[in-house]
Structures are given as structure tokens and as C-alpha cells.
Design an enzyme around this catalytic site. Structure first.
Site, PDB file in Angstrom:
ATOM      1  N   TYR A  96      13.343   6.239  -3.414  1.00 39.09           N
ATOM      2  CA  TYR A  96      12.499   5.525  -4.365  1.00 39.09           C
ATOM      3  C   TYR A  96      12.738   4.027  -4.228  1.00 39.09           C
ATOM      4  O   TYR A  96      13.874   3.597  -4.151  1.00 39.09           O
ATOM      5  CB  TYR A  96      12.812   5.972  -5.800  1.00 39.09           C
ATOM      6  CG  TYR A  96      11.587   6.152  -6.643  1.00 39.09           C
ATOM      7  CD1 TYR A  96      10.969   5.057  -7.228  1.00 39.09           C
ATOM      8  CD2 TYR A  96      11.034   7.410  -6.851  1.00 39.09           C
ATOM      9  CE1 TYR A  96       9.826   5.205  -7.997  1.00 39.09           C
ATOM     10  CE2 TYR A  96       9.899   7.574  -7.626  1.00 39.09           C
ATOM     11  CZ  TYR A  96       9.300   6.469  -8.197  1.00 39.09           C
ATOM     12  OH  TYR A  96       8.168   6.623  -8.958  1.00 39.09           O
ATOM     13  N   LYS A 120      -8.755   6.804   9.588  1.00 44.01           N
ATOM     14  CA  LYS A 120     -10.057   6.539  10.196  1.00 44.01           C
ATOM     15  C   LYS A 120      -9.882   5.941  11.604  1.00 44.01           C
ATOM     16  O   LYS A 120      -9.111   6.478  12.393  1.00 44.01           O
ATOM     17  CB  LYS A 120     -10.905   5.653   9.275  1.00 44.01           C
ATOM     18  CG  LYS A 120     -11.112   6.254   7.878  1.00 44.01           C
ATOM     19  CD  LYS A 120     -12.042   5.392   7.058  1.00 44.01           C
ATOM     20  CE  LYS A 120     -12.330   5.990   5.695  1.00 44.01           C
ATOM     21  NZ  LYS A 120     -11.229   5.767   4.720  1.00 44.01           N
ATOM     22  N   THR A 143      -8.085   1.292   4.553  1.00 45.46           N
ATOM     23  CA  THR A 143      -7.229   2.461   4.712  1.00 45.46           C
ATOM     24  C   THR A 143      -6.542   2.349   6.069  1.00 45.46           C
ATOM     25  O   THR A 143      -6.881   1.503   6.896  1.00 45.46           O
ATOM     26  CB  THR A 143      -8.043   3.758   4.647  1.00 45.46           C
ATOM     27  OG1 THR A 143      -9.126   3.681   5.587  1.00 45.46           O
ATOM     28  CG2 THR A 143      -8.622   3.980   3.251  1.00 45.46           C
ATOM     29  N   ARG A 196      -2.519   8.777   6.024  1.00 50.29           N
ATOM     30  CA  ARG A 196      -3.365   8.552   4.856  1.00 50.29           C
ATOM     31  C   ARG A 196      -2.678   7.550   3.943  1.00 50.29           C
ATOM     32  O   ARG A 196      -1.837   7.891   3.129  1.00 50.29           O
ATOM     33  CB  ARG A 196      -3.614   9.868   4.121  1.00 50.29           C
ATOM     34  CG  ARG A 196      -4.358  10.910   4.941  1.00 50.29           C
ATOM     35  CD  ARG A 196      -5.740  10.450   5.344  1.00 50.29           C
ATOM     36  NE  ARG A 196      -6.582  10.209   4.208  1.00 50.29           N
ATOM     37  CZ  ARG A 196      -7.343  11.127   3.621  1.00 50.29           C
ATOM     38  NH1 ARG A 196      -7.358  12.360   4.070  1.00 50.29           N
ATOM     39  NH2 ARG A 196      -8.093  10.814   2.580  1.00 50.29           N
ATOM     40  N   GLU A 242      10.838   1.006  -5.937  1.00 47.05           N
ATOM     41  CA  GLU A 242       9.972   0.118  -6.706  1.00 47.05           C
ATOM     42  C   GLU A 242      10.301  -1.341  -6.419  1.00 47.05           C
ATOM     43  O   GLU A 242      11.469  -1.730  -6.368  1.00 47.05           O
ATOM     44  CB  GLU A 242      10.115   0.392  -8.202  1.00 47.05           C
ATOM     45  CG  GLU A 242       9.314   1.584  -8.673  1.00 47.05           C
ATOM     46  CD  GLU A 242       9.242   1.651 -10.196  1.00 47.05           C
ATOM     47  OE1 GLU A 242       9.874   0.812 -10.862  1.00 47.05           O
ATOM     48  OE2 GLU A 242       8.554   2.552 -10.703  1.00 47.05           O
ATOM     49  N   ASP A 278     -14.124  -4.788   2.767  1.00 48.84           N
ATOM     50  CA  ASP A 278     -13.571  -3.440   2.817  1.00 48.84           C
ATOM     51  C   ASP A 278     -13.826  -2.908   4.222  1.00 48.84           C
ATOM     52  O   ASP A 278     -14.934  -2.504   4.564  1.00 48.84           O
ATOM     53  CB  ASP A 278     -14.236  -2.554   1.767  1.00 48.84           C
ATOM     54  CG  ASP A 278     -13.589  -1.176   1.659  1.00 48.84           C
ATOM     55  OD1 ASP A 278     -12.969  -0.730   2.650  1.00 48.84           O
ATOM     56  OD2 ASP A 278     -13.707  -0.542   0.596  1.00 48.84           O
TER      57      ASP A 278
END
Length: 420
Positions: A56, A231, A228, A237, A58, A202
Site C-alpha cells: 500500500y 489499447k 489509458t 489496464r 498512498e 483524451d
């Protein structure tokens, strides 16, 4: 079998392992033409499945809220530096979980609820998060939308300018999910400057083409860039936000703590691998081959009487209006899937049919180009598509099964990362 192999998964959960194996085999035997899908490299697969998922983190490198970041920070810095180098940007944030959260962070960074924003309408090729009415972005903000000309299927920049002058949006989005033509970033930038709006490019669909020099870059035109990492970029992903130096702090604060908690470190590592792979001559050749294949496939479909939105393509994506074939996009897509050709049904501009039963199909060439198929195979794929559409219209399931067998015979000669 799945590559890399999953023996521990098979031992602990054979039911799930069999589904994974079957999906890998399905991907191997299909001509995958969904333009938002691809095959990642085995290296990306391995990075995604590492012990980094246990940690983790953060915060940002050097400014974390959890201890034990001695090795996580260098991984994230590596991904950030590679993104900045590959795309030539001042700043990159590799933490967004996916494309929609990345776009939501942009709204949080630069808008207040109720502000006017502007994007391409979803039925015209835009994205849900560009202010479409069923999205949170269309409910929380006053969204105005531009489209394409009915006679050309292309964006009319004069109409965009008139709309922007009249509505004065704080954000302008360019890009979308079903745009087969080159995006005119300089023209959008000129309009945004005139009204004092932040321009967001985008590039989720075309990031790999931009990285490979097969599509113009928005860098120097758009203050903020959203993408992203799958693609055409051929990664995991995930998503990235990139910006000029002036807008960097607002972007970072919007991602964390504004919108999300700890980043997915295994995905960050896989993004770093992806960006290294994309910064090679081999990838540049791949990006141009995607476009060459799409143009060849588009031409072959036109020769068979198919109506392509805008008449063709400049990138990886083809949008086909099936109205003149007497069949809807949904039954055609389902028949094509049975025939071993995977794509999606899709709304076309000014579509009289409903979105869940539209007139069109959307297809693209990133995945088949990864497999090594070239322009010489595109006429054959067009012929299979045509046969399958006609078989669907006639209710001939046996014909679809024969096409699927021919597809499998072809694909045996084209290896797939993830299946050996």
C-alpha cells in the site's frame, strides 16, 4: 497453456484456472478487432502478477503515508520518467486506476459543480466522461456537446468554435472512443485559448499511435492529456495524466487525495514496462503497421459495399454503418463472434436506432497487428466479415461455423503473447 503458466492457481482454484486457460485459448483462436483491446507482452503480464500487489502506497514518491516504500518509489519514478520521455511532457501522473477516474480527476482539478464543460457527444464518437448526460460528468456539470457533419462524418471546427464562443466552457475535451480520423489538436488549442478554457486531449485510443509517430501529438497544444495504458499503447489496464508544468500540481492533488487512495503498484510496474517497450524502433514500426492495416481493411470493406463513417480511417479504428446491409449492429456483431471475429456493435452518428441496438459496428487493428497480421491479410478478413454479415442476415449458422474454422486455421501461424 496460459503463458506464464499458473500452476499454483490451478492447484488452489482449478475452476477459476480453467476459466483463465479457456479465455487465453479463446483469444488465440479469434480475430480480435475491438479497437480498445490488445495483447500485452509476457513481460507486462509478469509485472502485473508480482508481489507489488501486496504493498500500500498512498501519496507520491518521497511523500508517502505508509512506511516501506524504499523500492516502490523507484518503480513509480521509473514509470513517470519513462512517460515524460516517451511523450515529451513536463509532468506525468501514473496513478489513475483507469481512464474514467483519470478524466474525473481533471474535472476535480479545474472545475466546480455546475461549471460549463464541452466535449464530443457520445453518439458522435465521444466518451461518456466528456459530459454525456448519463455520466456523472453530465449530471454534475453543465455539458455542451459538439458532433460531426452529417455529410462528411468529420468534426467541423468552425462549428466547434461557434459553440465554444457562445457557451464559454471551462474545459474542452477533444478525442473520444469512435473517431476514425486525425484529431486537429492545433485547431482545438486555438479555440481554447480564445475563450480561456483548459484543453484536455483524451488520447486513450491513440496513445500508442502518438508514441510511435503514427498520429500527431497533442503536446504543446493541450495543457492536460488523459490516456489509458492499454489499447494501442499495449499495456495493462491503467491510466495516466500528463500536463504542462503550470497544471501539474492541480492534476496531482485531484488524483490523490482528491479522488483515490493508494495506487496499484503492480499496475504501475507494468506501465513502466509498457513505456520502455513503446520507446523502441520496433514499437514505432508496429504503430505505423496498425494504421496501414486499418486503411487496408477499410478499403477492402468499401470495395464490398460497406458504408464507413467519414469514408475511411486515418488511425486504428473503423466505424461501419450497416444500414445499407439491412442488418443491425448487434445481430451482426453476435454472428461475427460465432464466426471467430470479435468486434462490438456501436452507435453511428445520427443513428435512428437505440444505443443497445444500434446501426453500426466498430472495429480496429491493434490486436491483430500485435499478432503479426499485415495488409496482405486484410482483404481476407474483409471477405470473412462480409460472408458472416450475409450469413447472419440469412440465419445461416453453419456458414458462420465454417468461417470460424477458416479463422482458426489462419491464426495458428500467428503467435499470441499469453498463450503457448
Amino acid at each position: 497453456m496460459h503463458q506464464p503458466a499458473v500452476p499454483h492457481l490451478a492447484d488452489s482454484d482449478p475452476e477459476l484456472a480453467q476459466l483463465v486457460e479457456s479465455e487465453a485459448e479463446r483469444q488465440f483462436h479469434k480475430i480480435r478487432l475491438i479497437p480498445s483491446e490488445n495483447y500485452v507482452s509476457t513481460a507486462v503480464l509478469e509485472a502485473t502478477g508480482t508481489v507489488l500487489t501486496n504493498k500500500y502506497s498512498e501519496g507520491y514518491p518521497g511523500r508517502r503515508y505508509y512506511e516501506g516504500q524504499q523500492l516502490i518509489d523507484p518503480i513509480e519514478r521509473l514509470a513517470v520518467d519513462r512517460a515524460k520521455t516517451l511523450f515529451g511532457v513536463d509532468h506525468a501522473n501514473v496513478q489513475p486506476y483507469s481512464g474514467s477516474p483519470a478524466n474525473l480527476a481533471i474535472y476535480l482539478a479545474f472545475c466546480q459543480p455546475g461549471d460549463t464543460v464541452m466535449g464530443m457527444a457520445l453518439p458522435m464518437g465521444g466518451h461518456l466522461t466528456h459530459g454525456w448526460n448519463v455520466s456523472a460528468t453530465g449530471k454534475w456539470f453543465r455539458a455542451v456537446q459538439y458532433g460531426v457533419r452529417k455529410d462528411t462524418g468529420r468534426v467541423d471546427m468552425d462549428e466547434v468554435r461557434d459553440l465554444a464562443r457562445a457557451e464559454r466552457p471551462k474545459l474542452i475535451f477533444c478525442g473520444g472512443t469512435a473517431i476514425p480520423r486525425t484529431i486537429d489538436f492545433p485547431a482545438f488549442a486555438e479555440i481554447a485559448r480564445e475563450i480561456g478554457a483548459v484543453l484536455v486531449a483524451d488520447i486513450a485510443h491513440i496513445a500508442g499511435l502518438i508514441a510511435g509517430g503514427a498520429h500527431p501529438s497533442p503536446v504543446g497544444h493541450a495543457q492536460v492529456i488523459s490516456t489509458t495504458t492499454h489499447k494501442t499503447l499495449r499495456g495493462p489496464r491503467g491510466a495516466m495524466l500528463m500536463s504542462d508544468a503550470e497544471h501539474a500540481k492541480a492534476v496531482d492533488k485531484a488524483v490523490f487525495p482528491g479522488l483515490q487512495g493508494g495506487p496499484h503498484n503492480h499496475t504501475t510496474a507494468a506501465i513502466a514496462v509498457t513505456l520502455k517497450e513503446a520507446n523502441t524502433e520496433q514499437f514505432r514500426t508496429y504503430a505505423h503497421n496498425i494504421v496501414a492495416n486499418a486503411r487496408a481493411l477499410a478499403e477492402a470493406l468499401v470495395e464490398r459495399g460497406y458504408d464507413l463513417v467519414s469514408g475511411g480511417t486515418d488511425n486504428h479504428l473503423i466505424l461501419v454503418d450497416l444500414t445499407n446491409k439491412g442488418i443491425g449492429g448487434k445481430p451482426a456483431a453476435r454472428a461475427l463472434d460465432r464466426a471467430g471475429i470479435e468486434l462490438n456493435y456501436n452507435t453511428v452518428p445520427f443513428d435512428p436506432r437505440k444505443p443497445f441496438d444500434p446501426s453500426g459496428i466498430r472495429l480496429g487493428t491493434p490486436a491483430i497487428t500485435t499478432r503479426g497480421l499485415g495488409v496482405e491479410q486484410m482483404p481476407q478478413i474483409a471477405e470473412w466479415i462480409d460472408r458472416a454479415v450475409r450469413a447472419a442476415d440469412e440465419g445461416d449458422g453453419d456458414a458462420l461455423d465454417r468461417i470460424a474454422a477458416e479463422v482458426r486455421e489462419l491464426l495458428v501461424n500467428y503467435p499470441m503473447p499469453g498463450w503457448a
